[in-house]
Scaffold this motif. Structure first.
Motif, PDB file in Angstrom:
ATOM      1  N   ILE A 210      81.977  25.536  12.866  1.00  0.00           N
ATOM      2  CA  ILE A 210      81.159  25.901  11.706  1.00  0.00           C
ATOM      3  C   ILE A 210      79.766  25.292  11.821  1.00  0.00           C
ATOM      4  CG2 ILE A 210      80.924  25.770   9.204  1.00  0.00           C
ATOM      5  CD1 ILE A 210      83.927  25.647   8.975  1.00  0.00           C
ATOM      6  N   TYR A 212      76.425  25.015   9.386  1.00  0.00           N
ATOM      7  CA  TYR A 212      76.080  25.274   7.982  1.00  0.00           C
ATOM      8  C   TYR A 212      74.803  24.559   7.575  1.00  0.00           C
ATOM      9  CZ  TYR A 212      78.119  20.651   6.928  1.00  0.00           C
ATOM     10  OH  TYR A 212      78.396  19.303   6.875  1.00  0.00           O
ATOM     11  N   ILE A 222      82.263  24.917   2.773  1.00  0.00           N
ATOM     12  CA  ILE A 222      82.920  24.391   3.965  1.00  0.00           C
ATOM     13  C   ILE A 222      84.123  23.543   3.588  1.00  0.00           C
ATOM     14  CG2 ILE A 222      81.498  22.313   4.225  1.00  0.00           C
ATOM     15  CD1 ILE A 222      81.642  22.672   7.223  1.00  0.00           C
ATOM     16  N   SER A 239      81.859  20.880  13.534  1.00  0.00           N
ATOM     17  CA  SER A 239      80.881  21.467  12.620  1.00  0.00           C
ATOM     18  C   SER A 239      79.537  20.801  12.837  1.00  0.00           C
ATOM     19  CB  SER A 239      81.330  21.297  11.163  1.00  0.00           C
ATOM     20  OG  SER A 239      81.410  19.923  10.819  1.00  0.00           O
TER      21      SER A 239
END
Length: 430
Positions: A210, A212, A222, A239
């Protein structure tokens, strides 16, 4: 008749020290004096104006980069007025452009200094104070301003008794501190996370990464998504949080992004999830493809709406999926697109335009049902007398101000037979 009022930049003085978190919301930005009537005085004025047959005044807060939202609202108001108005009352729209307020508080510079959330809150309070200065405004419709600005503006609207239709945020904490005059048109983030997780499962991806944008909204998504992934037995390989606004990736950010994503070239990660605005996502996709990262992308933020997304990402983006409120193939949507594109030369209807249109139509329906513009009575009508209202984006139904029926679909970027790029319903892409 529709009145367009665009607010200009304002000079600001020295800011008073700000309390952390939601304590800030009870303060008056920049030490400025309170303006506008009290909630009781406003209610009395609105009741008298309605009884006298006067126009209904609505404020609309928009961002210059999302003019389709404003134009969608204009189109709805024009149609309502052409049909005779609401019980004989014409609508008047008063527009406040938000970017000038964000700019006046140097939000971009504050972001670099790590205090941008406070700057956004102060800007939001200033926007709201400008809106409530109009004593005859009964409601405000707002979109495309930061979550922090929405939180602070909501407190001002509550104090002055103004109905608040929020068409730009789905952050749950707003609902936690909201009151009976607040309505959220977008589906809550739990629905967004559910849809992303369902698509990951549908594609049979076992491991995802991920990327973000570090905002309240994306951070909440998330965290919700992490829970969904665990429940579905899907591995989160890692992430990366980006701390910048929309725009080009400079070399510094590119270097950090390269360091975080380059290893995906050799990993067993099946897909990359992007939780960020479309323009920034387009730059990220283009850059990662250039460094040899080939995993498919799934985005959370209407990558199909801005034309700039396809212009930036080009063929690098083919296969990219995105969650969207757009109802492809719906007759009502197609008819709206035709009307909108004909009315506004050089503009193109998108989900933002539909939100602007639905927001005004929904408020008008609430007033018609309540037979008054008194905010608390319109609120009761929206919550209890209109169990379902059908708009361009689906059926709106509210549970204590939260939209619970609108849902997302998945669109995919494809190369059409004529060589152009475009988003289509996922089933049509196969």
């Amino acid at each position: 008749m529709i009145y367009l009022q665009v607010m200009c930049d304002r000079a600001i003085g020295t800011l008073h020290p700000l309390l952390a978190g939601l304590l800030l919301l009870g303060l008056t930005a920049c030490g400025q004096p309170e303006v506008g009537t009290t909630a009781i005085e406003r209610t009395a004025t609105l009741r008298q104006n309605y009884a006298a047959g006067k126009d209904i005044d609505i404020a609309l807060v928009w961002h210059k980069d999302k003019k389709q939202f404003r134009d969608g609202a204009i189109l709805a108001a024009e149609e309502i007025n052409a049909e005779g108005g609401i019980d004989g009352h014409q609508l008047r729209l008063h527009f406040t452009e938000a970017s000038s307020f964000l700019k006046s508080h140097h939000v971009d510079r504050a972001m670099l200094e790590g205090r941008y959330r406070n700057a956004k809150q102060v800007a939001g309070a200033d926007i709201a104070h400008r809106v409530v200065a109009r004593n005859n405004v009964s409601a405000v419709i707002s979109a495309d301003i930061p979550v922090e600005s929405t939180l602070s503006s909501m407190v001002v609207y509550k104090k002055h008794g103004v109905l608040f239709l929020n068409a730009g945020s789905s952050y749950s904490s707003i609902d936690w501190v909201a009151n009976d005059l607040y309505f959220q048109l977008l589906p809550p983030n739990t629905i967004l996370a559910d849809n992303i997780a369902a698509e990951i499962k549908q594609q049979k991806w076992q491991t995802v990464f991920i990327v973000y944008l570090d905002t309240y909204h994306e951070t909440e998504v998330i965290e919700l998504l992490r829970t969904e992934l665990v429940n579905d037995g899907i591995t989160l390989s890692g992430s990366y949080a980006m701390q910048l606004g929309e725009g080009n990736l400079n070399r510094g950010y590119q270097g950090r992004l390269r360091a975080s994503l380059a290893e995906l070239r050799y990993s067993d990660t099946d897909a990359i999830i992007l939780l960020m605005p479309p323009k920034l996502a387009a730059h990220v996709i283009h850059f990662t493809r250039e460094i040899g990262v080939l995993q498919p992308f799934l985005g959370s933020r209407e990558f199909n709406s801005p034309k700039e997304f396809i212009d930036i990402v080009g063929e690098h983006g083919i296969g990219t999926r995105t969650t969207s409120l757009y109802r492809a193939g719906d007759y009502q949507v197609k008819r709206f697109e035709e009307k909108f594109n004909q009315r506004f030369t050089g503009s193109k209807a998108n989900v933002s335009a539909m939100l602007g249109y639905d927001s005004v139509r929904l408020y008008a329906q609430g007033v018609a049902s309540a037979k008054t513009v008194v905010p608390i009575q319109v609120s009761e009508a929206l919550n209890y007398r209109l169990p379902v209202w059908f708009g361009l984006l689906g059926s709106y139904s509210f549970n204590e101000g939260e939209s619970v029926n609108i849902n997302y679909s998945i669109l995919q970027l494809v190369s059409r037979k004529d060589g152009t790029l475009g988003f289509v319903a996922e089933n049509d892409a196969n």
